[in-house]
Design a protein around this motif. Sequence first.
Motif, PDB file in Angstrom:
ATOM      1  N   LYS A 171     -38.116  -7.725  -8.863  1.00  0.00           N
ATOM      2  CA  LYS A 171     -36.966  -6.824  -8.974  1.00  0.00           C
ATOM      3  C   LYS A 171     -35.719  -7.370  -8.301  1.00  0.00           C
ATOM      4  N   LEU A 172     -35.704  -8.633  -7.910  1.00  0.00           N
ATOM      5  CA  LEU A 172     -34.607  -9.210  -7.155  1.00  0.00           C
ATOM      6  C   LEU A 172     -33.234  -8.866  -7.750  1.00  0.00           C
ATOM      7  N   TYR A 173     -33.017  -9.119  -9.019  1.00  0.00           N
ATOM      8  CA  TYR A 173     -31.748  -8.790  -9.668  1.00  0.00           C
ATOM      9  C   TYR A 173     -31.941  -7.872 -10.869  1.00  0.00           C
ATOM     10  N   THR A 217     -46.922 -14.510 -26.828  1.00  0.00           N
ATOM     11  CA  THR A 217     -47.021 -13.212 -26.165  1.00  0.00           C
ATOM     12  C   THR A 217     -46.217 -13.269 -24.872  1.00  0.00           C
ATOM     13  N   LEU A 218     -45.396 -12.243 -24.627  1.00  0.00           N
ATOM     14  CA  LEU A 218     -44.640 -12.151 -23.386  1.00  0.00           C
ATOM     15  C   LEU A 218     -45.607 -11.774 -22.264  1.00  0.00           C
ATOM     16  N   THR A 219     -45.619 -12.567 -21.185  1.00  0.00           N
ATOM     17  CA  THR A 219     -46.573 -12.322 -20.105  1.00  0.00           C
ATOM     18  C   THR A 219     -45.929 -11.921 -18.776  1.00  0.00           C
ATOM     19  N   ASN A 220     -44.650 -12.252 -18.560  1.00  0.00           N
ATOM     20  CA  ASN A 220     -43.996 -11.890 -17.299  1.00  0.00           C
ATOM     21  C   ASN A 220     -42.494 -12.132 -17.412  1.00  0.00           C
ATOM     22  N   VAL A 221     -41.723 -11.432 -16.592  1.00  0.00           N
ATOM     23  CA  VAL A 221     -40.273 -11.610 -16.506  1.00  0.00           C
ATOM     24  C   VAL A 221     -39.909 -11.538 -15.031  1.00  0.00           C
ATOM     25  N   TYR A 222     -39.097 -12.488 -14.566  1.00  0.00           N
ATOM     26  CA  TYR A 222     -38.667 -12.457 -13.178  1.00  0.00           C
ATOM     27  C   TYR A 222     -37.331 -13.161 -13.033  1.00  0.00           C
ATOM     28  N   SER A 223     -36.629 -12.802 -11.949  1.00  0.00           N
ATOM     29  CA  SER A 223     -35.343 -13.435 -11.667  1.00  0.00           C
ATOM     30  C   SER A 223     -35.483 -14.341 -10.458  1.00  0.00           C
ATOM     31  N   LYS A 224     -34.605 -15.307 -10.397  1.00  0.00           N
ATOM     32  CA  LYS A 224     -34.531 -16.238  -9.259  1.00  0.00           C
ATOM     33  C   LYS A 224     -33.307 -15.863  -8.427  1.00  0.00           C
ATOM     34  N   PRO A 225     -33.258 -16.280  -7.161  1.00  0.00           N
ATOM     35  CA  PRO A 225     -32.074 -15.993  -6.341  1.00  0.00           C
ATOM     36  C   PRO A 225     -30.798 -16.574  -6.962  1.00  0.00           C
ATOM     37  N   ALA A 226     -29.707 -15.854  -6.800  1.00  0.00           N
ATOM     38  CA  ALA A 226     -28.422 -16.284  -7.356  1.00  0.00           C
ATOM     39  C   ALA A 226     -27.907 -17.523  -6.628  1.00  0.00           C
ATOM     40  N   ILE A 227     -27.108 -18.309  -7.355  1.00  0.00           N
ATOM     41  CA  ILE A 227     -26.453 -19.500  -6.821  1.00  0.00           C
ATOM     42  C   ILE A 227     -24.956 -19.236  -6.836  1.00  0.00           C
ATOM     43  N   THR A 258     -24.332 -17.677 -10.559  1.00  0.00           N
ATOM     44  CA  THR A 258     -25.306 -17.747 -11.649  1.00  0.00           C
ATOM     45  C   THR A 258     -26.622 -17.158 -11.156  1.00  0.00           C
ATOM     46  N   VAL A 259     -27.306 -16.477 -12.061  1.00  0.00           N
ATOM     47  CA  VAL A 259     -28.652 -15.981 -11.777  1.00  0.00           C
ATOM     48  C   VAL A 259     -29.519 -16.321 -12.987  1.00  0.00           C
ATOM     49  N   PHE A 260     -30.723 -16.776 -12.701  1.00  0.00           N
ATOM     50  CA  PHE A 260     -31.662 -17.199 -13.725  1.00  0.00           C
ATOM     51  C   PHE A 260     -32.726 -16.123 -13.905  1.00  0.00           C
ATOM     52  N   HIS A 289     -23.909 -15.702 -15.922  1.00  0.00           N
ATOM     53  CA  HIS A 289     -22.795 -16.246 -15.144  1.00  0.00           C
ATOM     54  C   HIS A 289     -21.829 -15.119 -14.808  1.00  0.00           C
ATOM     55  N   ASN A 290     -21.206 -15.214 -13.647  1.00  0.00           N
ATOM     56  CA  ASN A 290     -20.174 -14.278 -13.226  1.00  0.00           C
ATOM     57  C   ASN A 290     -19.073 -15.082 -12.535  1.00  0.00           C
ATOM     58  N   LEU A 291     -17.912 -15.131 -13.164  1.00  0.00           N
ATOM     59  CA  LEU A 291     -16.729 -15.796 -12.595  1.00  0.00           C
ATOM     60  C   LEU A 291     -15.798 -14.714 -12.075  1.00  0.00           C
ATOM     61  N   HIS A 292     -15.389 -14.835 -10.804  1.00  0.00           N
ATOM     62  CA  HIS A 292     -14.547 -13.797 -10.217  1.00  0.00           C
ATOM     63  C   HIS A 292     -13.744 -14.368  -9.054  1.00  0.00           C
ATOM     64  N   ASN A 293     -12.924 -13.513  -8.458  1.00  0.00           N
ATOM     65  CA  ASN A 293     -12.003 -13.957  -7.409  1.00  0.00           C
ATOM     66  C   ASN A 293     -12.611 -13.922  -6.005  1.00  0.00           C
ATOM     67  N   GLY A 294     -13.883 -13.636  -5.888  1.00  0.00           N
ATOM     68  CA  GLY A 294     -14.530 -13.582  -4.591  1.00  0.00           C
ATOM     69  C   GLY A 294     -14.654 -12.181  -4.032  1.00  0.00           C
ATOM     70  N   TYR A 295     -13.871 -11.263  -4.544  1.00  0.00           N
ATOM     71  CA  TYR A 295     -13.957  -9.880  -4.067  1.00  0.00           C
ATOM     72  C   TYR A 295     -15.084  -9.141  -4.758  1.00  0.00           C
ATOM     73  N   TYR A 296     -15.187  -9.337  -6.075  1.00  0.00           N
ATOM     74  CA  TYR A 296     -16.256  -8.717  -6.841  1.00  0.00           C
ATOM     75  C   TYR A 296     -17.417  -9.689  -6.887  1.00  0.00           C
ATOM     76  N   GLY A 297     -18.466  -9.320  -7.558  1.00  0.00           N
ATOM     77  CA  GLY A 297     -19.567 -10.257  -7.702  1.00  0.00           C
ATOM     78  C   GLY A 297     -20.903  -9.574  -7.788  1.00  0.00           C
ATOM     79  N   GLY A 298     -21.917 -10.400  -7.931  1.00  0.00           N
ATOM     80  CA  GLY A 298     -23.271  -9.901  -8.034  1.00  0.00           C
ATOM     81  C   GLY A 298     -23.708  -9.724  -9.473  1.00  0.00           C
ATOM     82  N   PHE A 299     -24.921  -9.259  -9.615  1.00  0.00           N
ATOM     83  CA  PHE A 299     -25.509  -9.065 -10.936  1.00  0.00           C
ATOM     84  C   PHE A 299     -26.269  -7.749 -10.954  1.00  0.00           C
ATOM     85  N   TYR A 300     -26.383  -7.172 -12.132  1.00  0.00           N
ATOM     86  CA  TYR A 300     -27.178  -5.967 -12.332  1.00  0.00           C
ATOM     87  C   TYR A 300     -27.852  -6.120 -13.695  1.00  0.00           C
ATOM     88  N   ILE A 301     -28.971  -6.834 -13.691  1.00  0.00           N
ATOM     89  CA  ILE A 301     -29.672  -7.116 -14.948  1.00  0.00           C
ATOM     90  C   ILE A 301     -30.340  -5.847 -15.437  1.00  0.00           C
TER      91      ILE A 301
END
Length: 134
Positions: free
Chosen positions: A3-5, A71-81, A93-95, A110-122
């Motif tokens: 559930k990381l992202y 067959t789909l067996t699993n879905v997971y996210s990696k830590p953002a870079i 970026t988040v994988f 991918h998320n390009l921003h000015n540094g104030y916003y950010g993050g991911f909500y998959i």
Amino acid sequence: MNKLYIGSDRTMSAIKDSIGETITNIIIIDDNLYINFDNDKALRVWDGGQQCCEHRYMKCDDDLNDYIGATLTNVYSKPAIFTDDDWGSRHETVFVEFETTNGVFTIVNHNLHNGYYGGFYIEGEITEPWLSRF
């Protein structure tokens, strides 16, 4: 399932409901990933965290045709870079990896921003297969 992202319990439920299903098609369209299954349903995945002054997009370098029939067996996210440029802009970026019986394919959000916003909500939901919608 990690559930990381991954956005919400609704998303986690949609992913759980997709585990064990046979893939009939995979497509990325308008920064949405659709995984169609042989039960006439699809898993739609996207980054729903859009805020002001951001540019978000989704990419995949894998040949998605290689996973049709698997067959789909699993879905997971990696830590953002995070990377910053000389002008204060940030590129995040988040994988998200999709394990199948034919191997793993990865989408990169991918998320390009000015540094104030950010993050991911998959986010994800069960929906109609993409091709049958048009």
